[in-house]
Every structure is written in C-alpha cells, then in structure tokens.
Design a protein around this motif. Structure first.
Motif, mmCIF file in Angstrom:
data_model
loop_
_atom_site.group_PDB
_atom_site.id
_atom_site.type_symbol
_atom_site.label_atom_id
_atom_site.label_comp_id
_atom_site.label_asym_id
_atom_site.label_seq_id
_atom_site.Cartn_x
_atom_site.Cartn_y
_atom_site.Cartn_z
ATOM 1 N N ARG A 1 8.142 1.865 -14.862
ATOM 2 C CA ARG A 1 8.002 3.047 -13.988
ATOM 3 C C ARG A 1 6.519 3.343 -13.743
ATOM 4 N N MET A 2 5.734 3.276 -14.818
ATOM 5 C CA MET A 2 4.302 3.580 -14.675
ATOM 6 C C MET A 2 3.606 2.528 -13.827
ATOM 7 N N TYR A 3 3.968 1.262 -14.022
ATOM 8 C CA TYR A 3 3.360 0.199 -13.213
ATOM 9 C C TYR A 3 3.685 0.413 -11.728
ATOM 10 N N LEU A 4 4.946 0.665 -11.435
ATOM 11 C CA LEU A 4 5.339 0.852 -10.033
ATOM 12 C C LEU A 4 4.659 2.078 -9.429
ATOM 13 N N ALA A 5 4.636 3.160 -10.200
ATOM 14 C CA ALA A 5 4.023 4.392 -9.693
ATOM 15 C C ALA A 5 2.536 4.174 -9.418
ATOM 16 N N ALA A 6 1.849 3.530 -10.362
ATOM 17 C CA ALA A 6 0.413 3.301 -10.182
ATOM 18 C C ALA A 6 0.168 2.371 -9.001
ATOM 19 N N TYR A 7 1.000 1.344 -8.876
ATOM 20 C CA TYR A 7 0.830 0.417 -7.749
ATOM 21 C C TYR A 7 0.980 1.171 -6.424
ATOM 22 N N VAL A 8 2.008 1.985 -6.318
ATOM 23 C CA VAL A 8 2.271 2.710 -5.069
ATOM 24 C C VAL A 8 1.132 3.684 -4.754
ATOM 25 N N VAL A 9 0.737 4.464 -5.745
ATOM 26 C CA VAL A 9 -0.247 5.525 -5.485
ATOM 27 C C VAL A 9 -1.662 4.958 -5.359
ATOM 28 N N HIS A 10 -2.040 4.058 -6.272
ATOM 29 C CA HIS A 10 -3.450 3.654 -6.316
ATOM 30 C C HIS A 10 -3.753 2.354 -5.550
ATOM 31 N N TRP A 11 -2.845 1.390 -5.620
ATOM 32 C CA TRP A 11 -3.112 0.155 -4.882
ATOM 33 C C TRP A 11 -2.787 0.325 -3.392
ATOM 34 N N ARG A 12 -1.687 1.095 -3.120
ATOM 35 C CA ARG A 12 -1.257 1.247 -1.732
ATOM 36 C C ARG A 12 -1.692 2.583 -1.129
ATOM 37 N N ARG A 13 -2.262 3.410 -1.943
ATOM 38 C CA ARG A 13 -2.748 4.743 -1.574
ATOM 39 C C ARG A 13 -1.690 5.541 -0.811
ATOM 40 N N VAL A 14 -0.588 5.752 -1.498
ATOM 41 C CA VAL A 14 0.536 6.528 -0.970
ATOM 42 C C VAL A 14 0.674 7.783 -1.828
ATOM 43 N N ARG A 15 0.949 8.897 -1.195
ATOM 44 C CA ARG A 15 1.123 10.144 -1.952
ATOM 45 C C ARG A 15 2.252 9.988 -2.972
ATOM 46 N N TRP A 16 2.034 10.569 -4.139
ATOM 47 C CA TRP A 16 3.025 10.425 -5.214
ATOM 48 C C TRP A 16 4.388 10.968 -4.796
ATOM 49 N N GLN A 17 4.410 11.961 -3.888
ATOM 50 C CA GLN A 17 5.698 12.561 -3.512
ATOM 51 C C GLN A 17 6.646 11.523 -2.893
ATOM 52 N N ALA A 18 6.091 10.588 -2.120
ATOM 53 C CA ALA A 18 6.931 9.562 -1.489
ATOM 54 C C ALA A 18 7.567 8.672 -2.560
ATOM 55 N N GLY A 19 6.771 8.317 -3.555
ATOM 56 C CA GLY A 19 7.303 7.503 -4.647
ATOM 57 C C GLY A 19 8.307 8.266 -5.490
ATOM 58 N N ALA A 20 8.048 9.552 -5.679
ATOM 59 C CA ALA A 20 8.962 10.360 -6.490
ATOM 60 C C ALA A 20 10.349 10.421 -5.853
ATOM 61 N N VAL A 21 10.390 10.580 -4.548
ATOM 62 C CA VAL A 21 11.684 10.597 -3.851
ATOM 63 C C VAL A 21 12.388 9.253 -4.015
ATOM 64 N N TRP A 22 11.637 8.194 -3.901
ATOM 65 C CA TRP A 22 12.173 6.825 -4.045
ATOM 66 C C TRP A 22 12.863 6.674 -5.399
ATOM 67 N N PHE A 23 12.190 7.087 -6.461
ATOM 68 C CA PHE A 23 12.775 6.991 -7.804
ATOM 69 C C PHE A 23 13.984 7.923 -7.941
ATOM 70 N N LEU A 24 13.882 9.141 -7.411
ATOM 71 C CA LEU A 24 14.999 10.084 -7.540
ATOM 72 C C LEU A 24 16.262 9.496 -6.927
ATOM 73 N N GLU A 25 16.096 8.776 -5.838
ATOM 74 C CA GLU A 25 17.267 8.235 -5.146
ATOM 75 C C GLU A 25 17.909 7.066 -5.880
ATOM 76 N N HIS A 26 17.163 6.435 -6.775
ATOM 77 C CA HIS A 26 17.687 5.205 -7.372
ATOM 78 C C HIS A 26 17.878 5.249 -8.887
ATOM 79 N N LEU A 27 17.181 6.114 -9.579
ATOM 80 C CA LEU A 27 17.295 6.133 -11.036
ATOM 81 C C LEU A 27 18.522 6.915 -11.499
ATOM 82 N N LEU A 28 19.233 6.371 -12.482
ATOM 83 C CA LEU A 28 20.391 7.082 -13.033
ATOM 84 C C LEU A 28 19.976 8.350 -13.766
ATOM 85 N N ASP A 29 18.775 8.345 -14.306
ATOM 86 C CA ASP A 29 18.331 9.512 -15.076
ATOM 87 C C ASP A 29 17.418 10.416 -14.247
#
Lengths: 249, 145
Positions: free
Chosen positions: A154-182
């Motif tokens: 989760r941390m690797y994906l989040a860091a890649y999205v926010v820092h390597w791709r420079r995407v706001r964390w909110q976009a990634g947060a929605v992505w995880f909310l839609e797919h994670l069981l927890d």
C-alpha cells in the motif's frame, strides 16, 4: 513457474477472505503475535488479515487485543501487534473529532510543491495496471484480484502515485477505497496523507532495494524492469523533490 | 419500551453492545443503502463481503435510503426507541440527525462499542505516537482497563 504458483497460492489465500463472524473467528484463532512482530514487514510475513473484519465491526479491537494477550506469556510480546490495533483506534478518533481531515490536506505538502501542482486524476496506465514499472503493476494486479494488499505494498503504491506521478493523494485514496476489502476512510485516507506528507513531517518514498528486501520471489524486482525505482534515496530525493534543499548530515 | 436496532456496515456482529442495550429479543435491521455505498466508494468486492456477513447474521434487510426507511420501520415494529452502534462516519451521523427530525417522539440512541483503551482525557491526536504514549499502558491490559 514457481513465481506463478506462489502468486496463485497467495491469491487463493486472500480470496478465501469471506465475510461473516465464523470466518473472522477462524482468522482470529490463527494469529501469532510473536511471529507477527518478527515478520510483519515482509509481504510473506505472519500478517493476520483481520483488517476487513475489524473494519466492519465483525470483530472488535478489544476482543482481538484480549485474544492476543491471552496467547503470549508477557504482554510485551504482543506489543507490536497491539500497537497496530491502536493505529485503527487512533484513526477512528481523528475521524470522529476532525471529519474534515479525511478529504482535506491536514497540513501543506513538504515536497516543495503546492497542492495545485498535483494532478487530480489517476493516470490511465496506473488504473490499468500498466505503468511499466514491474513491481508496481504487480501490486496493482494484487489489489484488483484480491482486494487486499500488505501494508508495504500500500505504501509503495501510494508513494508511487503521489510522488513519482505527482497525483493528489485524494485520487489514490478513492482508488483504494473502491477496491480494498478493509477500506476505511479514516485509516485509508490518513495513511495516504502520511505518505504524501500532508500528515507527516516529510514525504514517504522507497526504492527498489527496499522492495527487494521486503518482498519474495513472486515480485519482480529486476532493475531493468523497475528503472525509476532503482536509485539511491539521495538521487530519488533530487529527482522527485527538486525544489527542496538537499538534506545534509 | 419497544426497541429496534439499526445495524450498519461498521458494526456487523451480534456481540456488539448495542444488543445488550436493547430489550431481549429486539429485532435488528440492516438497510442496504446504495446511495451511501456509492458516496463512500464501497466497491463490488466489499459489497459481497458485507452481504456474506449479513447472511450469517440472519437479520432483516431492507433496501433504500436509511434516513427515509428507518422511521417507517420503527413505526412498523411499534418501537419507541431506535438503537444504533455509534459511528464516526459523517454520512451515518447525518442520517441519524434526519431520522431524529422525522420522528421526534422516538428516542434515537447511539451505543458505543467496547472501548479499546481507557484514557483519563482526550489524547493529543496530532501524531500517532503522542496518542500511543498515553494509550500504551491501557492497550496492553485485557479489556484496556
């Protein structure tokens, strides 16, 4: 072939994460707080996968803690495990007291960039799991196939999205909310903010050495397939955060 | 006093204190609220997980807007008290407020889950370890006491 078998076995194990109290009690009976403390950072470590049951109140933090304490001779042997339970209690307290922090930056980014300099949408290649960074694409596939990711993934994906791709964390947060069981807005979103640096002192980044250290043979950590990660932390800092002063000492 | 329990997706177990707070044999209801699921980004996999859990719980399930349905269900059950597991979710808190407005004659009470830690005062939530330094002692004791 071995890697493929390993992937299938891991997927099967997680695919067996069924809803319901019976499945939750079975998962609870299997926890080993001592093994958890020793190996939890590794993708194949003794993680408990209790989070979907805790998220939905099928198990309470109290009963899981009590079970952990009953399984060890000394409470300190279960401390690391109980501390992870405490993270959930902490996130839920923030959710209740500061619900505005769930979708808004708690603090400014400490990356040298303003929030407005980040994209508000996930890039299509990330959504499709075709970024061209081998380990990242494998983690995205795991997310879609199992609805579960180890915390490091989760941390690797989040860091890649926010820092390597420079995407706001909110976009990634929605992505995880839609797919994670927890998926839990507090635990999920505030963890994204921690990675982004809007709820921490500095941005979280990782490199390929770190991925290789904590993942097994199932994850492709070949340098040729993960070029953008195959750098020192110093060099990554220069590339990802060019507006920041280099760290000294 | 006739009670009714509204279980939501954050408290899906029969050992939740909301059952002990209700009169013995009180019915529990879950409302499959597609609009709230959509707003909360609840994906298909999680919906299946919740459905599997509900199947085992064997409770009444209704589909619709919880804020609209619950006053009707309270009336249909002849209840004069609605018990709800406490939740930090603003969507659920908002629906509770709407329900209260719709049926001011009925008591709507939130019931806290069993505490994880016992703290003398609200902890500093600015960083996790400020909280943990205050919570650790309690967290490492059975029942957090």
């Amino acid at each position: 072939m071995t890697a493929l078998v390993g992937e299938a076995a891991a997927a099967d194990e997680t695919a067996s994460l069924k809803g319901g109290r019976m499945a939750a009690e079975k998962a609870l009976a299997a926890i080993d707080p001592i093994a958890y403390a020793a190996s939890r950072n590794h993708l194949d470590g003794a993680v408990t996968r209790l989070s979907p049951y805790l998220r939905h109140g099928i198990l309470s933090l109290d009963e899981v803690r009590n079970h952990a304490l009953a399984s060890v001779a000394d409470p300190r042997q279960a401390e690391k495990f109980i501390q992870e339970l405490a993270w959930r209690d902490y996130w839920q307290r923030i959710y209740l007291v500061h619900p505005d922090r769930i979708w808004n930056d708690v603090e400014s980014y400490k990356t040298g960039f303003e929030a407005s300099e980040y994209d508000s949408e996930l890039p299509a290649d990330a959504v499709d799991g075709r970024t061209g960074v081998a380990c990242i694409d494998q983690f995205i596939a795991m997310l879609y196939e199992t609805g579960y990711l180890h915390n490091h993934a989760r941390m690797y994906l989040a860091a890649y999205v926010v820092h390597w791709r420079r995407v706001r964390w909110q976009a990634g947060a929605v992505w995880f909310l839609e797919h994670l069981l927890d998926a839990d807005p507090a635990s999920n979103n505030l963890s994204w903010q921690w990675v982004a640096s809007t709820f921490s002192k500095k941005p979280y980044i990782f490199n390929l050495d770190n991925v290789a250290k904590y993942t097994g043979h199932d994850i492709n950590t070949r340098m040729a397939d993960n070029r953008v990660l195959a750098l020192s932390y110093e060099r990554l800092g220069e590339l990802l955060f060019p507006n920041l002063e280099p760290a000294h000492g | 006093m006739a009670d009714l329990i509204w279980l939501h997706e954050g408290a899906l177990r029969r050992t939740h204190p909301v059952f002990a707070a209700a009169a013995p044999g009180t019915a529990a209801i879950f409302v499959w609220d597609r609009a709230r699921f959509a707003a909360g980004h609840v994906g298909a996999r999680r919906q299946l997980f919740i459905a599997e859990t509900l199947a085992e719980l064997e409770i009444e399930i209704h589909e619709g807007d919880a804020a609209v349905l619950l006053p009707q269900l309270v009336a249909a059950h002849g209840a004069n008290r609605l018990l709800v597991p406490a939740s930090p979710d603003p969507a659920i808190i908002g629906q509770i407020a709407t329900i209260r407005q719709a049926m001011p004659q009925v008591a709507v009470e939130q019931v806290e889950d069993t505490a994880f830690v016992t703290l003398p005062r609200e902890p500093d939530l600015a960083r996790f370890f400020r909280y943990w330094n205050k919570a650790r002692k309690s967290a490492l004791r059975p029942h957090g006491v």
